[in-house]
Design a protein around this motif. Structure first.
Motif, PDB file in Angstrom:
ATOM      1  N   LEU A   6       0.841  -1.189   0.000  1.00  0.00           N
ATOM      2  CA  LEU A   6       0.000   0.000   0.000  1.00  0.00           C
ATOM      3  C   LEU A   6       0.881   1.245   0.000  1.00  0.00           C
ATOM      4  O   LEU A   6       1.545   1.541   0.994  1.00  0.00           O
ATOM      5  N   VAL A   7       0.874   1.921  -1.120  1.00  0.00           N
ATOM      6  CA  VAL A   7       1.720   3.105  -1.272  1.00  0.00           C
ATOM      7  C   VAL A   7       0.845   4.342  -1.155  1.00  0.00           C
ATOM      8  O   VAL A   7      -0.237   4.404  -1.752  1.00  0.00           O
ATOM      9  N   THR A   8       1.293   5.305  -0.366  1.00  0.00           N
ATOM     10  CA  THR A   8       0.577   6.578  -0.263  1.00  0.00           C
ATOM     11  C   THR A   8       1.515   7.706  -0.665  1.00  0.00           C
ATOM     12  O   THR A   8       2.734   7.609  -0.475  1.00  0.00           O
ATOM     13  N   ALA A   9       0.955   8.734  -1.237  1.00  0.00           N
ATOM     14  CA  ALA A   9       1.762   9.891  -1.634  1.00  0.00           C
ATOM     15  C   ALA A   9       0.962  11.162  -1.398  1.00  0.00           C
ATOM     16  O   ALA A   9      -0.241  11.211  -1.694  1.00  0.00           O
ATOM     17  N   LEU A  10       1.617  12.152  -0.863  1.00  0.00           N
ATOM     18  CA  LEU A  10       0.963  13.430  -0.597  1.00  0.00           C
ATOM     19  C   LEU A  10       0.838  14.209  -1.901  1.00  0.00           C
ATOM     20  O   LEU A  10       1.756  14.207  -2.720  1.00  0.00           O
ATOM     21  N   ASP A  11      -0.288  14.880  -2.088  1.00  0.00           N
ATOM     22  CA  ASP A  11      -0.421  15.804  -3.223  1.00  0.00           C
ATOM     23  C   ASP A  11       0.289  17.107  -2.845  1.00  0.00           C
ATOM     24  O   ASP A  11      -0.289  17.971  -2.178  1.00  0.00           O
ATOM     25  N   HIS A  12       1.523  17.229  -3.267  1.00  0.00           N
ATOM     26  CA  HIS A  12       2.309  18.407  -2.878  1.00  0.00           C
ATOM     27  C   HIS A  12       1.892  19.661  -3.630  1.00  0.00           C
ATOM     28  O   HIS A  12       2.302  20.758  -3.290  1.00  0.00           O
ATOM     29  N   GLY A  13       1.080  19.480  -4.672  1.00  0.00           N
ATOM     30  CA  GLY A  13       0.646  20.655  -5.423  1.00  0.00           C
ATOM     31  C   GLY A  13      -0.592  21.305  -4.823  1.00  0.00           C
ATOM     32  O   GLY A  13      -0.999  22.388  -5.250  1.00  0.00           O
ATOM     33  N   ALA A  14      -1.195  20.664  -3.828  1.00  0.00           N
ATOM     34  CA  ALA A  14      -2.428  21.193  -3.238  1.00  0.00           C
ATOM     35  C   ALA A  14      -2.114  22.263  -2.195  1.00  0.00           C
ATOM     36  O   ALA A  14      -0.986  22.382  -1.717  1.00  0.00           O
ATOM     37  N   ASP A  15      -3.143  23.006  -1.848  1.00  0.00           N
ATOM     38  CA  ASP A  15      -2.993  24.047  -0.827  1.00  0.00           C
ATOM     39  C   ASP A  15      -3.360  23.441   0.526  1.00  0.00           C
ATOM     40  O   ASP A  15      -4.536  23.308   0.852  1.00  0.00           O
ATOM     41  N   TRP A  16      -2.353  23.063   1.276  1.00  0.00           N
ATOM     42  CA  TRP A  16      -2.572  22.404   2.564  1.00  0.00           C
ATOM     43  C   TRP A  16      -2.627  23.451   3.678  1.00  0.00           C
ATOM     44  O   TRP A  16      -1.692  24.229   3.853  1.00  0.00           O
ATOM     45  N   SER A  17      -3.716  23.437   4.443  1.00  0.00           N
ATOM     46  CA  SER A  17      -3.805  24.342   5.594  1.00  0.00           C
ATOM     47  C   SER A  17      -3.238  23.645   6.829  1.00  0.00           C
ATOM     48  O   SER A  17      -3.046  22.415   6.831  1.00  0.00           O
TER      49      SER A  17
END
Lengths: 400, 256
Positions: free
Chosen positions: A179-190
């Motif tokens: 199970l691989v997870t990856a953060l969407d680094h292009g999103a606007d994270w609050s």
């Protein structure tokens, strides 16, 4: 050497977080793919593997091309003394029984893009705006039933972060084990989103602990990757292979350093017709343009001993700050450190370490084997072989 | 959102070991192997070799100092190593091992630098430095090498890194003079002329010539000496170990 062939940019989904802006229907020709293979093989040391990924868009929209290329690439690689491996990331909508059987027979590893359960997949819609989850779930069930091994790949976005732990439990419950997870680094994270992510990682850690203690093997990239970076240290950061041992090839044959760059022609580093343009790895970074030149100039901007804010950081050796794609996605510039990456690493690594500390302190057998036995994977493969021999009555000695 | 780059304290301790001492390691793995794998698997693993079950480390520690039959040569090698001792961040986790590269020559020593994610290779070791030190070491053994010597044979013509035409002895670092260094390392240097860099067929012919004893050359593959994440010590130490071993071997076999 890793060769990523973007066989088509066309896609049958329109995921809300996708970094592609358009989805032209054109596709790579076999000649282009084979020319790229030649360039990659020139950069593959004898005996080393050529790892080919068929990327998209949705690569299965060019499944016939993949079927043509796999044997031809394998033959060319072997002729030069290099084994070839193949991987295809897919949303699974076009993965039918026949194609999966062909992948199994030809050693193509499938990585299924699925963001957990139905709630986590709300951002994955098809070209008509319909929910894209059901066909992907059907593909997952097909893989569980018929594939020797496969992975799931889940993107974590601010929109689905609250469903992360449930989503991974769901995939595991369906039968997924890598199970691989990856953060969407292009999103606007609050900051609030990151607090939610922290809670989700802690819930996921509890799940991982349960499975390890029960002796049920699984690979959860979020934790296993960070733990392994400690138990099998690799030096100063996880590094980056883009443009060095990783090349991405657009359908028209343009060469890029890695997958995130393919959408931006300014970052091109060459073309299959004339190879990698060395001038693309020698210009300076001052222009601020995320071009191939800037990519090349990363040597002056990063990573070793030049990231002053990170010099004394206690987790710098396990941090993903050097990944060019992540920098490009998060900052639009490969020369800039990403504050989001930093925040994420500071969040994730201590959670992974608390988990590992407890499992090690208890000498949890599966954890110890996974992270301290270099022969673990070989033993797993041997065990599968032994079991298949025992199950097959035609195998000599199986009855014993 | 105003996220900031904020380092974690430099003395941060994950609280579990990065590496386990060998005695603990064997006990740890033996116990957990029995818990994780069924008896049949372990029995088969035992048949295939103990390394399947509990792989013993096959490498040796990276040497602090080098020794050789010729103390002057060893001193030259150690002086060269001392110059890069400060650039050895990998040494704690790296090791050296041996590799049979050319039949008929002694095994060469190569660095073993663990890496599992991405690729931190930023080229290969400093070949210019390595060649210069090698010439000095050969000289200590009484072999005066001509550098970049134009060696001509029926099947092969190239410039060998160092060669004594009187004795027919020398060395060649085989492989790309200009390996890809890409963007996580230094820029590649200028492309070498064709007579310096051997293509794959020429490399094979050269190795055959050495295997057939037609040439007495120390051959080492350049890509066996990667310069990972700034560790210049480990690959140079492994390379110089190979040079000293080769010369001691020549001497022991009456060639010097």
């Amino acid at each position: 050497m890793q060769l990523t062939l973007h066989v088509t940019k066309a896609c049958n989904l329109r995921c809300t977080y996708c970094y592609y802006r358009d989805f032209p229907t054109g596709r790579m020709t076999a000649e282009t793919a084979l020319a790229a293979t030649g360039i990659a093989l020139d950069r593959t040391a004898p005996g080393d593997a050529l790892a080919v990924t068929f990327f998209g868009g949705e690569p299965l929209m060019a499944a016939d091309l993949i079927r043509e290329l796999v044997p031809r690439i394998r033959h060319r690689a072997l002729r030069r003394g290099r084994p070839a491996t193949f991987k295809v990331p897919t949303n699974g909508h076009l993965l039918d029984d026949d194609l999966l059987a062909w992948f199994e027979a030809n050693g193509v590893f499938v990585s299924l893009s699925i963001d957990g359960d139905a709630a986590g997949n709300r951002g994955r819609i098809d070209t008509e705006g319909r929910d894209g989850f059901a066909p992907t779930l059907a593909a997952l069930r097909r893989l569980v039933a018929d594939a020797t091994a496969f992975a799931t790949y889940s993107v974590i976005t601010p929109g689905n972060v609250a469903h992360l732990a449930d989503g991974i439990r769901f995939l595991h419950g369906e039968g997924a084990r890598i199970l691989v997870t990856a953060l969407d680094h292009g999103a606007d994270w609050s900051r609030r989103d990151l607090r939610i992510l922290g809670r989700q990682y802690r819930a996921l850690a509890a799940f991982y602990r349960e499975e390890m203690q029960a002796g049920r093997p699984l690979f959860l990239s979020a934790f296993d990757g960070k733990i392994e970076a400690h138990t099998r240290p690799t030096g100063d950061g996880v590094g980056c292979a883009a443009g060095v041992t990783q090349i991405s090839v657009a359908p028209d044959g343009t060469l890029y350093p890695c997958v995130q760059f393919v959408e931006d022609p300014r970052t091109a580093i060459g073309h299959v017709m004339h190879g990698i343009d060395e001038s693309c790895v020698s210009s300076d970074v001052s222009s601020g343009v995320p071009s191939g030149a800037t990519v090349g100039a990363m040597s002056d901007a990063m990573p070793h001993g030049r990231d002053e804010p990170c010099d004394d950081c206690g987790i710098r050796s396990r941090c993903g700050r050097d990944c060019a794609c992540v920098r490009f996605q998060a900052e639009g510039d490969t020369a800039r450190l990403s504050a989001l990456v930093c925040a994420h690493e500071r969040l994730l690594i201590p959670i992974a370490d608390r988990l590992a500390r407890e499992l090690y302190r208890r000498r949890t057998p599966l954890f110890v084997q996974t992270h301290y036995n270099p022969a673990y994977n070989r033993l797993r493969a041997l065990e599968a072989l032994v079991r298949s021999m025992a199950a097959d009555p035609s195998t000599p000695g199986a009855h014993r | 959102m105003s996220l900031r780059i904020r380092p974690i304290a430099s003395d941060y301790d994950p609280g579990y070991p990065a590496m386990v001492e060998i005695d603990d390691w064997q006990a740890l793995l033996a116990d957990s192997s029995r818990a994780v794998f069924d008896a049949r698997t372990l029995a088969f693993a035992g048949l295939l070799g103990a390394s399947m079950l509990i792989p013993a480390p096959s490498s040796a520690a990276v040497p602090e100092t080098l020794t050789a039959g010729n103390p002057t040569a060893a001193a030259i090698a150690n002086t060269a190593l001392a110059e890069v001792k400060g650039r050895a961040m990998w040494r704690k986790v790296a090791s050296v091992g041996t590799r049979a590269y050319v039949k008929g020559n002694p095994d060469i020593t190569v660095p073993r630098i663990p890496i599992s994610f991405g690729n931190s290779m930023i080229g290969v070791f400093d070949m210019k430095r390595a060649r210069a030190v090698t010439v000095d070491i050969f000289r200590a053994y009484g072999v005066e090498l001509q550098t970049d010597y134009p060696l001509k044979r029926e099947d092969l013509a190239f410039h060998v890194d160092g060669y004594d035409p009187e004795r027919g002895i020398g060395f060649e670092i085989v492989g790309g003079e200009r390996p890809p260094m890409g963007f996580s390392g230094r820029k590649p240097g200028p492309a070498p002329p064709a007579h310096v860099q051997l293509d794959e067929d020429e490399q094979k012919r050269l190795m055959s010539a050495v295997e057939g004893k037609a040439l007495k050359l120390l051959l080492v593959p350049v890509d066996g000496y990667p310069n990972m994440d700034g560790d210049q010590y480990t690959p140079l130490a492994a390379y110089l170990r190979s040079v000293l071993d080769y010369l001691d071997w020549l001497k022991a076999n009456g060639h010097l």
